[in-house]
Design an enzyme around this catalytic site. Structure first.
Site, PDB file in Angstrom:
ATOM      1  N   LYS A 208       0.831  -1.201   0.000  1.00 46.80           N
ATOM      2  CA  LYS A 208       0.000   0.000   0.000  1.00 46.80           C
ATOM      3  C   LYS A 208       0.871   1.258   0.000  1.00 46.80           C
ATOM      4  CE  LYS A 208      -3.948  -2.184   2.307  1.00 46.80           C
ATOM      5  NZ  LYS A 208      -4.903  -2.091   3.434  1.00 46.80           N
TER       6      LYS A 208
ATOM      7  N   TYR B  90     -12.629  -3.147  -3.174  1.00 44.65           N
ATOM      8  CA  TYR B  90     -13.154  -2.950  -1.817  1.00 44.65           C
ATOM      9  C   TYR B  90     -14.688  -2.918  -1.806  1.00 44.65           C
ATOM     10  CZ  TYR B  90      -8.448  -2.050  -0.006  1.00 44.65           C
ATOM     11  OH  TYR B  90      -7.123  -2.186   0.382  1.00 44.65           O
TER      12      TYR B  90
ATOM     13  N   PHE C 289     -15.532   4.454   6.512  1.00 43.96           N
ATOM     14  CA  PHE C 289     -14.152   4.746   6.123  1.00 43.96           C
ATOM     15  C   PHE C 289     -13.870   4.491   4.643  1.00 43.96           C
ATOM     16  CE2 PHE C 289     -14.199   0.362   7.821  1.00 43.96           C
ATOM     17  CZ  PHE C 289     -13.656  -0.340   6.763  1.00 43.96           C
TER      18      PHE C 289
ATOM     19  N   ARG D  39      -1.357 -14.477   4.456  1.00 42.25           N
ATOM     20  CA  ARG D  39      -2.189 -13.736   5.423  1.00 42.25           C
ATOM     21  C   ARG D  39      -1.541 -13.738   6.810  1.00 42.25           C
ATOM     22  NH1 ARG D  39      -6.776 -10.497   4.429  1.00 42.25           N
ATOM     23  NH2 ARG D  39      -7.796 -11.277   6.299  1.00 42.25           N
TER      24      ARG D  39
ATOM     25  N   THR E 264      -5.777  -7.183  10.660  1.00 39.97           N
ATOM     26  CA  THR E 264      -6.022  -5.907   9.968  1.00 39.97           C
ATOM     27  C   THR E 264      -5.476  -4.700  10.730  1.00 39.97           C
ATOM     28  OG1 THR E 264      -8.033  -6.907   9.070  1.00 39.97           O
ATOM     29  CG2 THR E 264      -7.827  -4.504   8.901  1.00 39.97           C
TER      30      THR E 264
ATOM     31  N   ARG F  67       2.431  -6.247   9.650  1.00 39.90           N
ATOM     32  CA  ARG F  67       1.653  -5.170  10.276  1.00 39.90           C
ATOM     33  C   ARG F  67       2.055  -4.988  11.740  1.00 39.90           C
ATOM     34  NH1 ARG F  67      -4.051  -7.171   7.540  1.00 39.90           N
ATOM     35  NH2 ARG F  67      -4.016  -5.842   5.686  1.00 39.90           N
TER      36      ARG F  67
ATOM     37  N   ASN G 174      -2.270   0.130   6.810  1.00 39.69           N
ATOM     38  CA  ASN G 174      -1.676  -1.071   7.422  1.00 39.69           C
ATOM     39  C   ASN G 174      -0.732  -1.817   6.471  1.00 39.69           C
ATOM     40  OD1 ASN G 174      -3.624  -1.957   5.729  1.00 39.69           O
ATOM     41  ND2 ASN G 174      -4.826  -3.051   7.258  1.00 39.69           N
TER      42      ASN G 174
ATOM     43  N   HIS H 254      -2.055  -5.330   1.511  1.00 41.80           N
ATOM     44  CA  HIS H 254      -3.290  -6.087   1.281  1.00 41.80           C
ATOM     45  C   HIS H 254      -2.876  -7.505   0.946  1.00 41.80           C
ATOM     46  CE1 HIS H 254      -7.056  -7.565  -0.386  1.00 41.80           C
ATOM     47  NE2 HIS H 254      -6.300  -8.090  -1.346  1.00 41.80           N
TER      48      HIS H 254
ATOM     49  N   GLU I 101      -8.789 -11.608  -7.579  1.00 42.60           N
ATOM     50  CA  GLU I 101      -7.931 -10.427  -7.352  1.00 42.60           C
ATOM     51  C   GLU I 101      -6.685 -10.455  -8.243  1.00 42.60           C
ATOM     52  OE1 GLU I 101      -7.238 -10.194  -3.118  1.00 42.60           O
ATOM     53  OE2 GLU I 101      -9.293  -9.559  -2.734  1.00 42.60           O
TER      54      GLU I 101
HETATM   55  N1  UDP Z   1      -9.938  -0.695   6.939  1.00 43.18           N
HETATM   56  C1  UDP Z   1     -10.048   0.556   7.546  1.00 43.18           C
HETATM   57  N2  UDP Z   1     -10.760   0.657   8.713  1.00 43.18           N
HETATM   58  C2  UDP Z   1     -11.340  -0.425   9.292  1.00 43.18           C
HETATM   59  C3  UDP Z   1     -11.222  -1.681   8.676  1.00 43.18           C
HETATM   60  C4  UDP Z   1     -10.519  -1.791   7.494  1.00 43.18           C
HETATM   61  O1  UDP Z   1      -9.534   1.549   7.039  1.00 43.18           O
HETATM   62  O2  UDP Z   1     -11.976  -0.270  10.354  1.00 43.18           O
HETATM   63  C5  UDP Z   1      -9.149  -0.806   5.689  1.00 43.18           C
HETATM   64  C6  UDP Z   1      -7.773  -1.405   5.948  1.00 43.18           C
HETATM   65  O3  UDP Z   1      -6.833  -0.748   5.116  1.00 43.18           O
HETATM   66  C7  UDP Z   1      -7.973  -2.845   5.517  1.00 43.18           C
HETATM   67  C8  UDP Z   1      -8.925  -2.677   4.347  1.00 43.18           C
HETATM   68  O4  UDP Z   1      -9.820  -1.650   4.777  1.00 43.18           O
HETATM   69  O5  UDP Z   1      -6.747  -3.477   5.182  1.00 43.18           O
HETATM   70  C9  UDP Z   1      -9.689  -3.919   3.967  1.00 43.18           C
HETATM   71  O6  UDP Z   1     -10.402  -4.367   5.072  1.00 43.18           O
HETATM   72  P1  UDP Z   1     -10.514  -5.929   5.385  1.00 43.18           P
HETATM   73  O7  UDP Z   1     -11.557  -6.098   6.455  1.00 43.18           O
HETATM   74  O8  UDP Z   1     -10.699  -6.692   4.123  1.00 43.18           O
HETATM   75  O9  UDP Z   1      -9.092  -6.248   6.066  1.00 43.18           O
HETATM   76  P2  UDP Z   1      -7.803  -7.007   5.532  1.00 43.18           P
HETATM   77  O10 UDP Z   1      -8.288  -8.178   4.697  1.00 43.18           O
HETATM   78  O11 UDP Z   1      -6.979  -6.026   4.744  1.00 43.18           O
HETATM   79  O12 UDP Z   1      -7.077  -7.460   6.777  1.00 43.18           O
HETATM   80 MG    MG Z   2      -9.637  -8.199   3.119  1.00 43.44          MG
END
Ligand code: UDP
Ligand code: MG
Length: 155
Positions: free
Chosen positions: A9, A49, A57, A85, A91, A102, A112, A115, A126
């Site tokens: 990112k 997304y 957000f 992962r 996250t 992270r 964070n 992705h 994806e």
């Molecule tokens: N995100 C955010 N606020 C939140 C939750 C998620 O800004 O409260 C953003 C964050 O950058 C995250 C992305 O949205 O990586 C995608 O969310 P997801 O739940 O898919 O998490 P990930 O798979 O990236 O762990």
């Molecule tokens: Mg995700």
């Protein structure tokens, strides 16, 4: 073998962690089969997304993802989706376990660093979203007999 998508990112690019993050996947034994820098736009981010479109957000997240180029990576390996992962961590970077990308390098639940595809079906979609077929490569790793057992190589 599975393939999975990782995005470095804007925060990872700005903070100079491209090499650090790629090294973590390499050291683990994942094979890099695609890599490119790109600017993201609303079209690709709305798709990527879509599961977050109703979140407060959402617009901030899209603006952040457009604020700098990202690096798209495709990694291959046995159980690559779940392994990647776990290397990334949960996250919210403040809650993520130390030892993860992270957990070690971030302080934010939004910015964070990375992705990573969450399940195999999503990884397939994806990878197609970010890479053309000719941007992905198949090659043998010379040392794969030392990385996997004979049984694992055939999976
Ligand atoms: N995100 C955010 N606020 C939140 C939750 C998620 O800004 O409260 C953003 C964050 O950058 C995250 C992305 O949205 O990586 C995608 O969310 P997801 O739940 O898919 O998490 P990930 O798979 O990236 O762990
Ligand atoms: Mg995700």
């Amino acid at each position: 073998m599975e393939r999975t998508l990782v995005l470095l990112k804007p925060g990872a690019v700005q903070r100079g962690y491209i090499g650090e993050i790629i090294t973590r996947f390499e050291k683990k034994g994942l094979k890099l089969v695609g890599a490119k820098m790109m600017n993201l736009n609303d079209e690709i981010l709305n798709e990527h997304y879509a599961h977050l479109a109703d979140k407060a957000f959402f617009n901030d997240l899209k603006s952040f993802m457009k604020s700098n180029p990202v690096i798209a990576l495709c990694w291959e390996g046995l159980d690559a989706v779940s392994v990647v992962r776990r290397i990334c961590g949960t996250t919210n970077s403040r809650d993520a376990e130390l030892g993860t990308i992270r957990g070690d390098l971030g302080m934010s639940g939004s910015a964070n660093l990375v992705h990573a595809s969450d399940i195999l079906d999503n990884a397939k979609v994806e990878i197609k979203r970010f890479f053309l077929p000719e941007e992905l490569f198949s090659y043998e790793m010379a040392f794969c007999n030392f990385l996997y057992s004979t049984d694992e190589i055939s999976q």
